[in-house]
Scaffold this active site. Structure first.
Site, PDB file in Angstrom:
ATOM      1  N   ASP A 195      32.977  55.988 -47.303  1.00 23.87           N
ATOM      2  CA  ASP A 195      33.794  54.809 -47.616  1.00 23.87           C
ATOM      3  C   ASP A 195      32.924  53.560 -47.579  1.00 23.87           C
ATOM      4  O   ASP A 195      31.797  53.588 -47.084  1.00 23.87           O
ATOM      5  CB  ASP A 195      34.961  54.678 -46.623  1.00 23.87           C
ATOM      6  CG  ASP A 195      36.176  53.979 -47.230  1.00 23.87           C
ATOM      7  OD1 ASP A 195      36.011  53.146 -48.150  1.00 23.87           O
ATOM      8  OD2 ASP A 195      37.297  54.242 -46.766  1.00 23.87           O
ATOM      9  N   HIS A 252      38.133  58.606 -50.743  1.00 25.41           N
ATOM     10  CA  HIS A 252      39.480  58.320 -51.247  1.00 25.41           C
ATOM     11  C   HIS A 252      39.465  57.709 -52.646  1.00 25.41           C
ATOM     12  O   HIS A 252      38.616  56.873 -52.968  1.00 25.41           O
ATOM     13  CB  HIS A 252      40.298  57.497 -50.256  1.00 25.41           C
ATOM     14  CG  HIS A 252      39.932  56.050 -50.087  1.00 25.41           C
ATOM     15  ND1 HIS A 252      40.394  55.068 -50.927  1.00 25.41           N
ATOM     16  CD2 HIS A 252      39.199  55.416 -49.157  1.00 25.41           C
ATOM     17  CE1 HIS A 252      39.950  53.893 -50.506  1.00 25.41           C
ATOM     18  NE2 HIS A 252      39.213  54.070 -49.445  1.00 25.41           N
ATOM     19  N   ASP A 267      35.678  49.636 -53.374  1.00 26.89           N
ATOM     20  CA  ASP A 267      36.354  50.339 -52.279  1.00 26.89           C
ATOM     21  C   ASP A 267      37.481  51.146 -52.922  1.00 26.89           C
ATOM     22  O   ASP A 267      38.526  50.580 -53.232  1.00 26.89           O
ATOM     23  CB  ASP A 267      36.882  49.350 -51.251  1.00 26.89           C
ATOM     24  CG  ASP A 267      37.687  50.014 -50.137  1.00 26.89           C
ATOM     25  OD1 ASP A 267      37.752  51.249 -50.111  1.00 26.89           O
ATOM     26  OD2 ASP A 267      38.251  49.281 -49.309  1.00 26.89           O
ATOM     27  N   GLU A 303      44.637  56.784 -48.861  1.00 24.74           N
ATOM     28  CA  GLU A 303      43.879  56.363 -47.674  1.00 24.74           C
ATOM     29  C   GLU A 303      44.254  54.962 -47.247  1.00 24.74           C
ATOM     30  O   GLU A 303      44.365  54.668 -46.062  1.00 24.74           O
ATOM     31  CB  GLU A 303      42.374  56.440 -47.955  1.00 24.74           C
ATOM     32  CG  GLU A 303      41.487  56.229 -46.727  1.00 24.74           C
ATOM     33  CD  GLU A 303      41.151  54.768 -46.411  1.00 24.74           C
ATOM     34  OE1 GLU A 303      40.631  54.501 -45.325  1.00 24.74           O
ATOM     35  OE2 GLU A 303      41.423  53.873 -47.257  1.00 24.74           O
ATOM     36  N   GLU A 304      44.435  54.087 -48.240  1.00 28.08           N
ATOM     37  CA  GLU A 304      44.633  52.660 -47.937  1.00 28.08           C
ATOM     38  C   GLU A 304      45.936  52.379 -47.195  1.00 28.08           C
ATOM     39  O   GLU A 304      46.131  51.281 -46.677  1.00 28.08           O
ATOM     40  CB  GLU A 304      44.570  51.828 -49.236  1.00 28.08           C
ATOM     41  CG  GLU A 304      43.195  51.805 -49.906  1.00 28.08           C
ATOM     42  CD  GLU A 304      42.149  50.988 -49.153  1.00 28.08           C
ATOM     43  OE1 GLU A 304      42.467  50.428 -48.101  1.00 28.08           O
ATOM     44  OE2 GLU A 304      41.005  50.942 -49.635  1.00 28.08           O
ATOM     45  N   HIS A 336      38.143  44.168 -50.269  1.00 25.45           N
ATOM     46  CA  HIS A 336      39.586  43.973 -50.456  1.00 25.45           C
ATOM     47  C   HIS A 336      39.901  42.680 -51.215  1.00 25.45           C
ATOM     48  O   HIS A 336      40.975  42.109 -51.070  1.00 25.45           O
ATOM     49  CB  HIS A 336      40.355  44.053 -49.123  1.00 25.45           C
ATOM     50  CG  HIS A 336      40.548  45.464 -48.668  1.00 25.45           C
ATOM     51  ND1 HIS A 336      41.579  45.863 -47.855  1.00 25.45           N
ATOM     52  CD2 HIS A 336      39.856  46.592 -48.937  1.00 25.45           C
ATOM     53  CE1 HIS A 336      41.499  47.169 -47.635  1.00 25.45           C
ATOM     54  NE2 HIS A 336      40.449  47.632 -48.274  1.00 25.45           N
TER      55      HIS A 336
HETATM   56 ZN   LIG Z   1      38.265  52.340 -48.473  1.00 24.08          ZN
END
Ligand SMILES: [Zn+2]
Length: 347
Positions: free
Chosen positions: A226, A63, A172, A203-204, A315
């Site tokens: 990922d 992604h 990420d 995707e998130e 994140h």
């Molecule tokens: Zn991810």
């Protein structure tokens, strides 16, 4: 060891869910000489095809989007209010710089109540995203010439090298975008089956792009790509670490959205052993990936697994990976794709 310049370029561009244009541009520039066909679907997924010897289809998904925010309101003093796009840990927002992508990019800071003014109850409270506002230093009139409701906001952080590790926002999942680009570049001979390398969107916020591409491609085999949690830091125990930095590429066994095909897990282990690639097994109790879309959002499903990249501080603005794990992930994915016809896939 790896092309950190390209990885930095991929990480540092902005791409909130549904607004992946800048990432897509870099991807398209990079892959063009290495594939037989490129298309971009209506949602913005980039689908690059490398023709194989036989017409079976292998979908690999990485992604392009990153967690971000969207402007919901600008108050009378010019402070910006926002909604989240993806799963933020609110406590990590304090005092961070962000970029609002309006008519042009505007830097802002995440403001909140100063510690001096907090009472005992305030100090006990875990912050929520609603406790923050964005301060751009501009008044309402000047700001509204550039920024409006619906503009996206991303984290501001450049890449740095720390020993064998790399530290940046958006590792990420730009590290996977990078790995997929590298695999396309490094496959020099015709692969056994057609490769559909898909750089997915959104995707998130729920694996939205991968679902659509999987329906279109209808793959026989699939690989998700990922980041995964590396909780190998102080305060963790071995049994809850998920993965550890420097211990190699992860072969996914399962996450909260997918139970990987046991044949694919066995095959990937075999490939790693044969090619002397350092790997670890990953079971991620919370968090889904594109692997689920690749596995299930098509008639008949696909034989699917995933390569995951151990990532600390995920994140947050200071996500961290180890270059050796990134290199191992490239090697593992390449070897897995190149050997798919050498395995007995019967149940
Ligand atoms: Zn991810």
């Amino acid at each position: 060891m790896i092309n950190t310049k390209l990885l930095a370029k991929l990480c540092e561009v902005a791409g909130a869910p549904g607004h992946e244009n800048r990432v897509r541009k870099v991807v398209l520039e990079e892959i063009e000489p290495y594939v037989d066909d490129i298309s971009v679907d209506n949602m913005g997924n980039v689908i690059a095809v490398k023709k194989g010897k036989e017409s079976k289809r292998v979908m690999i998904g990485a992604h392009m989007d990153e967690i971000g925010f969207i402007v919901t309101h600008i108050d009378e003093k010019g402070f910006v209010y926002f909604h989240t796009l993806g799963g933020f840990d609110p406590k990590t927002l304090t005092a961070q710089r962000v970029i609002i992508h309006g008519k042009k990019d505007v830097t802002g800071v995440m403001g909140s109540k100063p510690i001096h003014l907090m009472n005992a109850a305030d100090r006990q409270k875990v912050p929520t995203t609603k406790d923050y506002f964005i301060d751009t230093g501009l008044d309402k009139k000047s700001l509204e010439k550039i920024v409006g409701v619906g503009d996206t906001i991303t984290r501001e952080r450049k890449m740095i090298e720390m020993g064998d590790c790399l530290n940046c926002k958006s590792l990420d999942n730009r590290v996977s975008v990078f790995i997929l680009i590298e695999v396309l570049k490094q496959i020099k001979t015709t692969p056994p089956y057609d490769i559909y390398a898909v750089f997915t969107v959104q995707e998130e916020i729920g694996i939205r792009g991968a679902n659509v591409s999987s329906m279109q491609i209808n793959p026989d085999f699939g690989f998700g790509l990922d980041t995964t949690i590396a909780w190998d830091t102080p305060g963790s125990t071995k049994q809850e670490q998920v993965s550890a930095l420097g211990d190699g590429a992860c072969i996914k066994v399962m996450d909260s959205s997918t139970v990987c095909d046991y044949r694919m897990v066995a095959y990937m282990k075999e490939v790693a052993k044969k090619n002397k690639i350092k790997t670890q097994l990953e079971i991620l109790p919370a968090g889904g990936t594109d692997t689920s879309g690749i596995q299930r959002m098509n008639p008949g499903g696909s034989i699917a697994g995933a390569v995951s990249i151990p990532t600390r501080h995920i994140h947050q603005v200071i996500e961290m990976v180890n270059k050796k794990d990134v290199k191992a992930s490239i090697e593992l994915l390449k070897a897995c794709v190149e050997g798919l016809d050498s395995y007995n896939w019967k149940f």
